[in-house]
Design a protein around this motif. Structure first.
Motif, PDB file in Angstrom:
ATOM      1  N   LEU A 146       0.833  -1.201   0.000  1.00 22.55           N
ATOM      2  CA  LEU A 146       0.000   0.000   0.000  1.00 22.55           C
ATOM      3  C   LEU A 146       0.867   1.251   0.000  1.00 22.55           C
ATOM      4  CD1 LEU A 146      -2.826   1.332   0.233  1.00 22.55           C
ATOM      5  CD2 LEU A 146      -2.483   1.312   2.724  1.00 22.55           C
ATOM      6  N   LEU A 147       1.887   1.257   0.836  1.00 22.48           N
ATOM      7  CA  LEU A 147       2.778   2.415   0.898  1.00 22.48           C
ATOM      8  C   LEU A 147       3.497   2.614  -0.442  1.00 22.48           C
ATOM      9  CD1 LEU A 147       3.289   4.292   3.351  1.00 22.48           C
ATOM     10  CD2 LEU A 147       5.504   3.185   3.592  1.00 22.48           C
ATOM     11  N   ASP A 148       3.875   1.501  -1.083  1.00 23.78           N
ATOM     12  CA  ASP A 148       4.529   1.597  -2.392  1.00 23.78           C
ATOM     13  C   ASP A 148       3.586   2.213  -3.422  1.00 23.78           C
ATOM     14  OD1 ASP A 148       6.778   0.420  -1.327  1.00 23.78           O
ATOM     15  OD2 ASP A 148       6.311  -1.590  -2.076  1.00 23.78           O
ATOM     16  N   ALA A 149       2.314   1.823  -3.371  1.00 22.34           N
ATOM     17  CA  ALA A 149       1.340   2.358  -4.335  1.00 22.34           C
ATOM     18  C   ALA A 149       1.160   3.858  -4.151  1.00 22.34           C
ATOM     19  CB  ALA A 149       0.004   1.638  -4.177  1.00 22.34           C
ATOM     20  N   ILE A 150       1.072   4.306  -2.906  1.00 21.09           N
ATOM     21  CA  ILE A 150       0.933   5.742  -2.644  1.00 21.09           C
ATOM     22  C   ILE A 150       2.204   6.473  -3.074  1.00 21.09           C
ATOM     23  CG2 ILE A 150       0.556   7.494  -0.872  1.00 21.09           C
ATOM     24  CD1 ILE A 150      -0.962   5.367   0.741  1.00 21.09           C
ATOM     25  N   GLY A 151       3.346   5.881  -2.753  1.00 23.05           N
ATOM     26  CA  GLY A 151       4.613   6.488  -3.149  1.00 23.05           C
ATOM     27  C   GLY A 151       4.741   6.626  -4.658  1.00 23.05           C
ATOM     28  N   GLU A 152       4.291   5.609  -5.394  1.00 27.00           N
ATOM     29  CA  GLU A 152       4.331   5.681  -6.856  1.00 27.00           C
ATOM     30  C   GLU A 152       3.490   6.837  -7.374  1.00 27.00           C
ATOM     31  OE1 GLU A 152       2.901   1.903  -8.026  1.00 27.00           O
ATOM     32  OE2 GLU A 152       4.711   0.812  -7.395  1.00 27.00           O
ATOM     33  N   GLU A 153       2.327   7.048  -6.773  1.00 22.66           N
ATOM     34  CA  GLU A 153       1.438   8.118  -7.206  1.00 22.66           C
ATOM     35  C   GLU A 153       2.069   9.491  -6.966  1.00 22.66           C
ATOM     36  OE1 GLU A 153      -1.799  10.329  -8.591  1.00 22.66           O
ATOM     37  OE2 GLU A 153      -1.341   8.197  -8.857  1.00 22.66           O
ATOM     38  N   VAL A 154       2.603   9.722  -5.774  1.00 18.96           N
ATOM     39  CA  VAL A 154       3.164  11.048  -5.500  1.00 18.96           C
ATOM     40  C   VAL A 154       4.452  11.278  -6.286  1.00 18.96           C
ATOM     41  CG1 VAL A 154       2.047  11.210  -3.238  1.00 18.96           C
ATOM     42  CG2 VAL A 154       4.350  10.256  -3.398  1.00 18.96           C
ATOM     43  N   GLN A 155       5.210  10.222  -6.554  1.00 15.67           N
ATOM     44  CA  GLN A 155       6.417  10.375  -7.358  1.00 15.67           C
ATOM     45  C   GLN A 155       6.074  10.692  -8.814  1.00 15.67           C
ATOM     46  OE1 GLN A 155       8.354   6.667  -6.408  1.00 15.67           O
ATOM     47  NE2 GLN A 155       9.699   7.613  -4.899  1.00 15.67           N
ATOM     48  N   HIS A 174       9.705  16.093  -1.808  1.00 16.57           N
ATOM     49  CA  HIS A 174      10.136  14.734  -1.414  1.00 16.57           C
ATOM     50  C   HIS A 174       9.069  14.063  -0.537  1.00 16.57           C
ATOM     51  CE1 HIS A 174      14.060  15.721  -3.084  1.00 16.57           C
ATOM     52  NE2 HIS A 174      14.105  16.793  -2.311  1.00 16.57           N
ATOM     53  N   ILE A 175       7.842  14.066  -1.032  1.00 11.88           N
ATOM     54  CA  ILE A 175       6.719  13.565  -0.232  1.00 11.88           C
ATOM     55  C   ILE A 175       6.857  12.083   0.072  1.00 11.88           C
ATOM     56  CG2 ILE A 175       4.216  13.262  -0.176  1.00 11.88           C
ATOM     57  CD1 ILE A 175       3.974  15.726  -1.960  1.00 11.88           C
ATOM     58  N   ALA A 176       7.263  11.291  -0.918  1.00 12.74           N
ATOM     59  CA  ALA A 176       7.354   9.843  -0.707  1.00 12.74           C
ATOM     60  C   ALA A 176       8.280   9.502   0.459  1.00 12.74           C
ATOM     61  CB  ALA A 176       7.814   9.147  -1.986  1.00 12.74           C
ATOM     62  N   GLY A 177       9.316  10.292   0.637  1.00  8.68           N
ATOM     63  CA  GLY A 177      10.263  10.039   1.721  1.00  8.68           C
ATOM     64  C   GLY A 177       9.713  10.348   3.105  1.00  8.68           C
ATOM     65  N   ARG A 225       3.481  12.340  -9.788  1.00 11.42           N
ATOM     66  CA  ARG A 225       3.099  13.752  -9.793  1.00 11.42           C
ATOM     67  C   ARG A 225       4.337  14.640  -9.760  1.00 11.42           C
ATOM     68  NH1 ARG A 225      -2.468  14.365  -6.227  1.00 11.42           N
ATOM     69  NH2 ARG A 225      -3.441  12.430  -6.980  1.00 11.42           N
ATOM     70  N   GLY A 226       5.340  14.219  -9.011  1.00 14.43           N
ATOM     71  CA  GLY A 226       6.569  15.000  -8.924  1.00 14.43           C
ATOM     72  C   GLY A 226       7.303  15.089 -10.242  1.00 14.43           C
ATOM     73  N   ARG A 227       7.210  14.028 -11.044  1.00 12.50           N
ATOM     74  CA  ARG A 227       7.878  14.056 -12.345  1.00 12.50           C
ATOM     75  C   ARG A 227       7.241  15.074 -13.287  1.00 12.50           C
ATOM     76  NH1 ARG A 227       8.376   8.425 -11.213  1.00 12.50           N
ATOM     77  NH2 ARG A 227       6.431   7.924 -12.311  1.00 12.50           N
ATOM     78  N   ARG A 228       5.985  15.422 -13.024  1.00 12.93           N
ATOM     79  CA  ARG A 228       5.294  16.410 -13.850  1.00 12.93           C
ATOM     80  C   ARG A 228       5.359  17.816 -13.266  1.00 12.93           C
ATOM     81  NH1 ARG A 228       1.450  12.134 -13.607  1.00 12.93           N
ATOM     82  NH2 ARG A 228       0.189  13.343 -12.127  1.00 12.93           N
ATOM     83  N   CYS A 229       5.824  17.910 -12.000  1.00 15.93           N
ATOM     84  CA  CYS A 229       5.789  19.201 -11.318  1.00 15.93           C
ATOM     85  C   CYS A 229       7.035  19.357 -10.458  1.00 15.93           C
ATOM     86  CB  CYS A 229       4.525  19.298 -10.453  1.00 15.93           C
ATOM     87  SG  CYS A 229       4.439  20.771  -9.421  1.00 15.93           S
ATOM     88  N   PRO A 230       7.967  20.201 -10.859  1.00 17.64           N
ATOM     89  CA  PRO A 230       9.194  20.393 -10.077  1.00 17.64           C
ATOM     90  C   PRO A 230       8.927  20.810  -8.630  1.00 17.64           C
ATOM     91  CG  PRO A 230       9.421  21.351 -12.248  1.00 17.64           C
ATOM     92  CD  PRO A 230       7.990  20.955 -12.121  1.00 17.64           C
ATOM     93  N   PHE A 231       7.865  21.605  -8.415  1.00 14.26           N
ATOM     94  CA  PHE A 231       7.549  22.017  -7.047  1.00 14.26           C
ATOM     95  C   PHE A 231       7.250  20.803  -6.176  1.00 14.26           C
ATOM     96  CE2 PHE A 231       3.945  22.879  -4.112  1.00 14.26           C
ATOM     97  CZ  PHE A 231       4.670  23.532  -3.128  1.00 14.26           C
ATOM     98  N   LEU A 232       6.377  19.913  -6.665  1.00 13.92           N
ATOM     99  CA  LEU A 232       6.051  18.723  -5.885  1.00 13.92           C
ATOM    100  C   LEU A 232       7.274  17.833  -5.700  1.00 13.92           C
ATOM    101  CD1 LEU A 232       2.530  17.629  -7.214  1.00 13.92           C
ATOM    102  CD2 LEU A 232       3.097  18.724  -5.037  1.00 13.92           C
ATOM    103  N   GLU A 233       8.075  17.721  -6.730  1.00 16.99           N
ATOM    104  CA  GLU A 233       9.279  16.902  -6.620  1.00 16.99           C
ATOM    105  C   GLU A 233      10.197  17.431  -5.525  1.00 16.99           C
ATOM    106  OE1 GLU A 233      12.335  14.732  -9.691  1.00 16.99           O
ATOM    107  OE2 GLU A 233      11.853  16.833 -10.057  1.00 16.99           O
ATOM    108  N   SER A 234      10.253  18.750  -5.372  1.00  9.45           N
ATOM    109  CA  SER A 234      11.128  19.349  -4.359  1.00  9.45           C
ATOM    110  C   SER A 234      10.675  19.058  -2.937  1.00  9.45           C
ATOM    111  CB  SER A 234      11.191  20.868  -4.570  1.00  9.45           C
ATOM    112  OG  SER A 234       9.984  21.505  -4.165  1.00  9.45           O
TER     113      SER A 234
END
Length: 305
Positions: A255-264, A277-280, A266-275
């Motif tokens: 489950l945690l991997d699935a959520i992490g995949e989703e937020v990552q 580091h939500i998955a971490g 999103r980060g690949r499409r948005c530099p702000f979100l990538e900065s």
């Protein structure tokens, strides 16, 4: 052992769990019993379990904390609309206190109590911790510097009824598109019925991984909503730690991997979100630990001191 104790009680739909916590915040005793419906029975069972878990140390108990679902007023201890326990209205704090001979009793919503317990058990160094409860419903508990954030009306963290999901499913609250309609345990059971008593999320993840198109479609809906929930919490309170709990968290690391995949993604499409580091920041709530009862005890200590 120390000479002052607190009892914490976690009231659920099927069981009530209690802990005896010492002055250092260490759990010394843990007991549980089956939950019984009805306000009178819940009051009696809370009092009985408090005495049971405290044992000979009951005279040294400075406070009792209770976490319970439903509408909770933590300032008065009034509880309403606990559907799974057939409670319409009860002055829980006052009645349990009376049954315990006047020991102070503090009542919190169960998600808030679990948030405090998870913050205590997982990371005492973080200033802000968010607890995302993916259970029958969806809500967040927010902890800042060891204290719960309730908000002006007590609705802080009630993200489950933010109507942003594009599927626009009808919600019992009267709105459409609430996050709770797609990523709560009840919602996943509706979207992916297995016909078995087993929780549907592990089956959904396994079937999607195996290439089942229907499972992949449903999982995409669920993951998107979970990503929304995580992103809302991150961008509103910016917690160092985001704990994923509730019944769906029993799915574990997948489950945690699935959520992490989703937020990552999103980060690949948005530099702000990538900065950010939500998955971490994501962690699973410790399995089989009495985080709700521990959090209830800690909340009671903060009120009583």
């Amino acid at each position: 052992m120390t000479d002052s104790y607190t009892v914490g009680i976690d009231v659920g739909g099927t069981k009530i769990e209690a802990v005896l916590v010492d002055g250092m915040g260490v759990v010394r005793v843990c007991e549980r019993m089956a939950a019984r419906g009805g306000a009178d029975r819940v009051v009696a069972d809370c009092a009985r379990l408090a005495r049971m878990v405290a044992g000979p140390y009951f005279p040294e108990v400075q406070a009792v904390g209770i976490g319970i679902p439903g509408q909770v007023d933590p300032t008065t201890g009034h509880v309403a609309n606990v559907v799974n326990l057939a409670i319409v209205d009860v002055e829980l704090a006052r009645l349990v206190s009376q049954a315990l001979g006047g020991v102070p009793v503090h009542v919190e919503n169960d998600v808030n109590a679990a948030a405090l317990g998870a913050a205590h058990m997982l990371d005492r160094g973080s200033e802000t911790v968010a607890f995302l409860n993916f259970g029958t419903g969806l809500a967040a508990g927010l902890v800042y510097r060891g204290r719960l954030l309730h908000g002006a009306s007590g609705s802080a963290g009630e993200i489950g009824h933010i109507p942003v999901d594009p599927n626009r499913f009808e919600c019992p609250c009267g709105q459409r598109g609430c996050l709770e309609t797609v990523c709560s345990g009840a919602a996943v059971a509706t979207l992916w019925p297995t016909g078995k008593d087993d929780p549907p999320m592990p089956d959904l993840l396994a079937k999607a991984k195996a290439g089942d198109p229907a499972a992949q479609r449903v999982l995409a809906i669920v993951k998107h909503a979970m990503g929304d929930a995580v992103q809302m919490v991150t961008q509103s309170v910016d917690p160092e730690l985001i704990v994923v709990g509730g019944g769906m968290a029993k799915t574990g690391q997948p489950l945690l991997d699935a959520i992490g995949e989703e937020v990552q993604a999103r980060g690949r499409r948005c530099p702000f979100l990538e900065s950010l580091h939500i998955a971490g920041r994501l962690r699973l709530a410790p399995p089989d630990e009495p985080i709700g009862a521990v959090g209830a005890a800690l909340a009671a200590v903060h009120v009583s001191v």
